[in-house]
Design a protein around this motif. Structure first.
Motif, PDB file in Angstrom:
ATOM      1  N   CYS A  49       7.655   4.081   0.491  1.00  0.00           N
ATOM      2  CA  CYS A  49       6.376   3.794   0.610  1.00  0.00           C
ATOM      3  C   CYS A  49       5.689   3.589   2.310  1.00  0.00           C
ATOM      4  CB  CYS A  49       5.774   3.042   0.079  1.00  0.00           C
ATOM      5  SG  CYS A  49       6.560   1.192   0.453  1.00  0.00           S
ATOM      6  N   SER A  50       6.539   2.734   3.306  1.00  0.00           N
ATOM      7  CA  SER A  50       6.317   2.315   4.252  1.00  0.00           C
ATOM      8  C   SER A  50       6.977   3.651   5.225  1.00  0.00           C
ATOM      9  CB  SER A  50       6.931   1.160   4.784  1.00  0.00           C
ATOM     10  OG  SER A  50       7.700   1.354   4.549  1.00  0.00           O
ATOM     11  N   ASN A  51       7.703   4.736   5.047  1.00  0.00           N
ATOM     12  CA  ASN A  51       8.248   5.031   5.754  1.00  0.00           C
ATOM     13  C   ASN A  51       7.072   6.469   5.309  1.00  0.00           C
ATOM     14  OD1 ASN A  51      10.512   4.931   8.174  1.00  0.00           O
ATOM     15  ND2 ASN A  51      10.812   4.192   5.625  1.00  0.00           N
ATOM     16  N   PHE A  52       6.223   6.478   4.425  1.00  0.00           N
ATOM     17  CA  PHE A  52       5.216   7.757   4.462  1.00  0.00           C
ATOM     18  C   PHE A  52       4.112   7.341   5.134  1.00  0.00           C
ATOM     19  CE2 PHE A  52       1.582   8.653   2.095  1.00  0.00           C
ATOM     20  CZ  PHE A  52       1.617  10.152   1.637  1.00  0.00           C
ATOM     21  N   THR A  53       3.360   6.043   5.164  1.00  0.00           N
ATOM     22  CA  THR A  53       2.644   5.580   6.090  1.00  0.00           C
ATOM     23  C   THR A  53       2.652   5.713   7.373  1.00  0.00           C
ATOM     24  OG1 THR A  53       2.746   2.973   5.831  1.00  0.00           O
ATOM     25  CG2 THR A  53       1.922   4.059   4.400  1.00  0.00           C
ATOM     26  N   LYS A  54       3.937   5.455   7.963  1.00  0.00           N
ATOM     27  CA  LYS A  54       4.129   5.004   9.315  1.00  0.00           C
ATOM     28  C   LYS A  54       4.759   6.875   9.763  1.00  0.00           C
ATOM     29  CE  LYS A  54       8.552   4.938  12.635  1.00  0.00           C
ATOM     30  NZ  LYS A  54       9.543   4.534  12.123  1.00  0.00           N
ATOM     31  N   PHE A  55       4.834   7.704   9.075  1.00  0.00           N
ATOM     32  CA  PHE A  55       5.381   9.455   9.497  1.00  0.00           C
ATOM     33  C   PHE A  55       3.229   9.603   9.327  1.00  0.00           C
ATOM     34  CE2 PHE A  55       5.412  13.570   8.261  1.00  0.00           C
ATOM     35  CZ  PHE A  55       5.685  14.324   8.646  1.00  0.00           C
ATOM     36  N   CYS A  56       2.164   9.985   8.537  1.00  0.00           N
ATOM     37  CA  CYS A  56       0.999  10.327   7.965  1.00  0.00           C
ATOM     38  C   CYS A  56       0.697   9.826   9.302  1.00  0.00           C
ATOM     39  CB  CYS A  56       0.740   9.809   7.292  1.00  0.00           C
ATOM     40  SG  CYS A  56       1.438  10.629   5.610  1.00  0.00           S
ATOM     41  N   GLY A  92      -9.132   6.459   4.509  1.00  0.00           N
ATOM     42  CA  GLY A  92      -8.092   6.073   5.686  1.00  0.00           C
ATOM     43  C   GLY A  92      -7.816   4.826   6.526  1.00  0.00           C
ATOM     44  N   ASP A  93      -7.947   3.636   5.425  1.00  0.00           N
ATOM     45  CA  ASP A  93      -7.339   2.156   5.948  1.00  0.00           C
ATOM     46  C   ASP A  93      -5.693   2.172   4.695  1.00  0.00           C
ATOM     47  OD1 ASP A  93      -9.995   1.253   6.944  1.00  0.00           O
ATOM     48  OD2 ASP A  93     -10.440   0.506   5.076  1.00  0.00           O
ATOM     49  N   LEU A  94      -5.189   1.027   5.624  1.00  0.00           N
ATOM     50  CA  LEU A  94      -4.225   1.534   4.595  1.00  0.00           C
ATOM     51  C   LEU A  94      -3.947   0.647   4.651  1.00  0.00           C
ATOM     52  CD1 LEU A  94      -1.270   2.123   5.470  1.00  0.00           C
ATOM     53  CD2 LEU A  94      -0.581   0.463   7.688  1.00  0.00           C
ATOM     54  N   LEU A  95      -3.463   0.375   2.655  1.00  0.00           N
ATOM     55  CA  LEU A  95      -3.212  -1.008   1.781  1.00  0.00           C
ATOM     56  C   LEU A  95      -1.988  -1.331   1.172  1.00  0.00           C
ATOM     57  CD1 LEU A  95      -5.452   1.255  -0.614  1.00  0.00           C
ATOM     58  CD2 LEU A  95      -6.366   0.683   0.585  1.00  0.00           C
ATOM     59  N   PHE A  96      -1.644  -2.644   1.429  1.00  0.00           N
ATOM     60  CA  PHE A  96      -0.296  -3.032   1.489  1.00  0.00           C
ATOM     61  C   PHE A  96      -0.979  -4.124   0.315  1.00  0.00           C
ATOM     62  CE2 PHE A  96      -0.616  -3.005   5.906  1.00  0.00           C
ATOM     63  CZ  PHE A  96       0.451  -2.176   5.772  1.00  0.00           C
ATOM     64  N   ILE A 105       5.136  -8.852   0.348  1.00  0.00           N
ATOM     65  CA  ILE A 105       4.155  -7.406   0.932  1.00  0.00           C
ATOM     66  C   ILE A 105       5.529  -6.374   0.525  1.00  0.00           C
ATOM     67  CG2 ILE A 105       3.621  -5.763   2.498  1.00  0.00           C
ATOM     68  CD1 ILE A 105       2.507  -8.136   4.300  1.00  0.00           C
ATOM     69  N   GLY A 106       5.228  -5.408  -1.298  1.00  0.00           N
ATOM     70  CA  GLY A 106       6.135  -5.170  -1.455  1.00  0.00           C
ATOM     71  C   GLY A 106       5.771  -3.519  -1.546  1.00  0.00           C
ATOM     72  N   HIS A 107       4.732  -2.869  -0.927  1.00  0.00           N
ATOM     73  CA  HIS A 107       3.964  -1.339  -1.535  1.00  0.00           C
ATOM     74  C   HIS A 107       2.700  -0.938   0.085  1.00  0.00           C
ATOM     75  CE1 HIS A 107       4.011   2.568  -3.445  1.00  0.00           C
ATOM     76  NE2 HIS A 107       3.430   2.143  -3.155  1.00  0.00           N
ATOM     77  N   ALA A 108       2.987  -0.286   0.027  1.00  0.00           N
ATOM     78  CA  ALA A 108       1.897   0.017   1.199  1.00  0.00           C
ATOM     79  C   ALA A 108       1.762   1.469   1.203  1.00  0.00           C
ATOM     80  CB  ALA A 108       2.670   0.109   2.628  1.00  0.00           C
ATOM     81  N   ALA A 109       0.392   2.367   0.953  1.00  0.00           N
ATOM     82  CA  ALA A 109      -0.543   3.366   0.949  1.00  0.00           C
ATOM     83  C   ALA A 109      -1.647   3.492   1.809  1.00  0.00           C
ATOM     84  CB  ALA A 109      -0.978   3.070  -1.363  1.00  0.00           C
ATOM     85  N   ILE A 110      -1.398   4.999   1.612  1.00  0.00           N
ATOM     86  CA  ILE A 110      -3.383   4.983   2.443  1.00  0.00           C
ATOM     87  C   ILE A 110      -4.289   5.128   0.999  1.00  0.00           C
ATOM     88  CG2 ILE A 110      -3.999   6.369   4.323  1.00  0.00           C
ATOM     89  CD1 ILE A 110      -1.279   7.726   4.708  1.00  0.00           C
ATOM     90  N   TYR A 111      -5.455   4.490   1.677  1.00  0.00           N
ATOM     91  CA  TYR A 111      -6.896   4.417   1.002  1.00  0.00           C
ATOM     92  C   TYR A 111      -7.981   5.686   1.795  1.00  0.00           C
ATOM     93  CZ  TYR A 111     -11.285   3.158  -1.491  1.00  0.00           C
ATOM     94  OH  TYR A 111     -12.305   2.945  -2.693  1.00  0.00           O
ATOM     95  N   HIS A 123       0.311   7.694  -1.705  1.00  0.00           N
ATOM     96  CA  HIS A 123       1.520   6.693  -1.727  1.00  0.00           C
ATOM     97  C   HIS A 123       2.566   7.372  -1.786  1.00  0.00           C
ATOM     98  CE1 HIS A 123       1.683   4.435  -5.710  1.00  0.00           C
ATOM     99  NE2 HIS A 123       1.525   5.682  -5.920  1.00  0.00           N
ATOM    100  N   ALA A 124       3.900   7.249  -1.805  1.00  0.00           N
ATOM    101  CA  ALA A 124       5.059   7.532  -1.975  1.00  0.00           C
ATOM    102  C   ALA A 124       5.553   6.557  -3.063  1.00  0.00           C
ATOM    103  CB  ALA A 124       6.340   7.302  -0.905  1.00  0.00           C
ATOM    104  N   SER A 125       5.326   6.913  -4.433  1.00  0.00           N
ATOM    105  CA  SER A 125       6.001   6.159  -5.491  1.00  0.00           C
ATOM    106  C   SER A 125       7.007   5.808  -6.303  1.00  0.00           C
ATOM    107  CB  SER A 125       4.573   6.291  -6.465  1.00  0.00           C
ATOM    108  OG  SER A 125       4.806   6.098  -7.575  1.00  0.00           O
ATOM    109  N   SER A 126       8.002   5.336  -6.320  1.00  0.00           N
ATOM    110  CA  SER A 126       9.097   4.603  -6.297  1.00  0.00           C
ATOM    111  C   SER A 126       8.494   4.777  -8.385  1.00  0.00           C
ATOM    112  CB  SER A 126       9.425   3.311  -6.508  1.00  0.00           C
ATOM    113  OG  SER A 126       8.563   2.179  -6.835  1.00  0.00           O
TER     114      SER A 126
END
Length: 152
Positions: A49-56, A92-96, A105-111, A123-126
């Motif tokens: 999840c977080s490397n996805f948001t980092k990359f984007c 475009g907000d980053l969600l946690f 803080i266990g997951h991140a996504a883009i709104y 998001h990158a969903s497990s």
């Protein structure tokens, strides 16, 4: 023009307007749809999840974020506008989220805003095993911690 309402900062000029930058981030996110969830990941062929948001955010807006989700969330709390009310989130907000025991803080996504009448995020969903778009309701609403506005 320097003092008019049309004036923008050099950084905004160089990187496009806020809306253009947000759309670039989201375009990069959509390009990753269906790519596998993997932790540890090997961007850009797989993501957690977080490397996805980092990359984007890196590709779309030249914004550098940590790759680990808790560090990313804590950095955003210190550097950016924090949104705690889901009704105040913008595209475009980053969600946690608090999704893991013993990890605040266990997951991140883009709104994404409302899509077909429902608020959604990418998001990158497990659970799904890949990058997906998810409706922002029920389980995720209960675990929402905060959003961060990286681009104004």
């Amino acid at each position: 023009l320097l003092y008019s309402g049309d004036a923008i900062s050099y950084d905004a000029y160089k990187n496009g307007s806020g809306n253009e930058r947000i759309e670039k981030v989201i375009n990069w996110a959509y390009k990753q749809l269906g790519k596998p969830y993997k932790s540890p990941c090997s961007t850009p062929t797989s993501f957690d999840c977080s490397n996805f948001t980092k990359f984007c955010f890196s590709k779309g807006a030249n914004i550098s974020l940590p790759g680990e989700v808790a560090s990313q969330g804590n950095t955003c709390k210190k550097k950016y506008t924090v949104i705690t009310d889901m009704n105040n989130l913008k595209r475009g907000d980053l969600l946690f989220f608090d999704t893991q025991e013993n990890k605040p803080i266990g997951h991140a996504a883009i709104y994404l805003g409302k899509v077909n009448g429902s608020p959604r995020f990418i998001h990158a969903s497990s659970a799904a095993g890949e990058v997906v778009v998810t409706v922002f309701k029920d389980w995720y609403q209960q675990r929402f911690l905060f959003g961060a506005r990286l681009i104004k």
